[in-house]
Design an enzyme around this catalytic site. Structure first.
Site, PDB file in Angstrom:
ATOM      1  N   TYR A  73       0.852  -1.193   0.000  1.00  0.00           N
ATOM      2  CA  TYR A  73       0.000   0.000   0.000  1.00  0.00           C
ATOM      3  C   TYR A  73       0.886   1.240   0.000  1.00  0.00           C
ATOM      4  O   TYR A  73       1.359   1.694   1.024  1.00  0.00           O
ATOM      5  CB  TYR A  73      -0.930   0.020   1.207  1.00  0.00           C
ATOM      6  N   PHE A 218     -13.849  -4.898   0.807  1.00  0.00           N
ATOM      7  CA  PHE A 218     -14.899  -4.392  -0.088  1.00  0.00           C
ATOM      8  C   PHE A 218     -16.264  -4.767   0.471  1.00  0.00           C
ATOM      9  O   PHE A 218     -17.032  -5.506  -0.149  1.00  0.00           O
ATOM     10  CB  PHE A 218     -14.716  -4.932  -1.511  1.00  0.00           C
TER      11      PHE A 218
END
Length: 295
Positions: A73, A218
């Protein structure tokens, strides 16, 4: 003090209840996913690093004691911001990170779960996070050209060396989990999952009786049918649709550990509010049935 201020101050991720990771670490069942605190395309630093740091600190203030990140990330940016914002860490804060993916550019991901890369990744995460041992280290994704056993054995060895406390997996099947468990105890699995995206239902069903935490990413399902149902239930509770989606996850299984991420303190507080949202059984069943409606 007005009601809105009182509600904000009483917000706590502890309302979600707790989950034990292999009987060693206990965390509140609503965590924070730190992917979005990087730049666009999960690449480079955020446009407003101070805001990202403020969100991380507010999450801890609100009782979030599980933060999930990865070396990819940024790359590296998310881990560095977590350390800047939160180190020295509160005693009850669990930092989970991952390795096995590289980031050659914005929105680009390449596999590398080779033993050499994973060793380098763990050492890099330790340094960036300012830790002597990583509480939970997850294989980010199985590598199609590296045997799964070789990747997991590397993490098991680093656990024996005291650099990793607990081992988890991400983006895996039940077969992957069972193979890995023959090498080292697996305490968590992180797959894509929501009320409207139930491809990995069978993995949740495997994790629950085996005491393995399931970290859904998600968590807001897509689709018009799902959207209309979410809106209706959210309106009935006077909350936002994402809060309903998170409440469904928490009700789905006691091993569920959602990790919604955000760059906004307002959205963070809305997510934490979902920890105390109780869905009626009928609402839960309606949302559970949405996967069949959408298929």
């Amino acid at each position: 003090m007005n009601d809105k201020m009182e509600n904000t101050r009483s917000l706590s991720a502890a309302s979600s209840g707790t989950i034990s990771l292999d009987g060693e670490l206990t965390v509140n069942r609503l965590g924070f996913g730190a992917m979005r605190i990087t730049g666009d395309g999960i690449w480079g630093p955020p446009k407003d690093p101070a805001a990202a740091i403020a969100v991380l600190r507010r999450a801890v203030e609100l009782g979030v004691n599980f933060v999930d990140t990865a070396d990819s990330y940024g790359p590296n940016v998310s881990e560095e911001l977590i350390a800047e914002a939160l180190a020295p860490y509160p005693k009850d804060l669990v930092i989970a990170t991952k390795g096995g993916w590289n980031r050659p550019g914005p929105n680009q991901w390449t596999h590398d779960a080779s033993p050499a890369h994973l060793r380098k990744a763990v050492e890099g995460s330790l340094k960036r996070l300012r830790l002597d041992r990583i509480d939970l280290y997850q294989l980010h994704v199985p590598d199609p050209i590296v045997p799964l056993d070789a990747s997991v054995e590397t993490l098991a060895n680093m656990q024996s060396e005291g650099k990793i406390r607990l081992v988890g997996l991400s983006n895996v099947t039940v077969e992957h989990i069972e193979r890995a468990r023959k090498i080292v105890p697996i305490v968590s699995v992180q797959n894509r999952y929501s009320f409207a995206d139930r491809e990995w239902d069978h993995v949740v069903d495997y994790c629950e009786p085996n005491g393995i935490a399931f970290l859904p990413w998600f968590p807001l399902g897509a689709g018009s049918v799902a959207g209309r149902l979410l809106e209706r239930i959210a309106k009935a509770h006077q909350v936002k649709p994402i809060q309903v989606a998170l409440a469904w996850l928490l009700k789905r299984s006691p091993v569920m550990l959602p990790i919604p991420g955000t760059t906004s303190i307002v959205h963070l507080e809305e997510n934490v509010q979902a920890a105390s949202l109780q869905l009626a059984d009928e609402e839960y069943l309606e949302l559970t049935g949405i996967a069949e409606l959408a298929s």
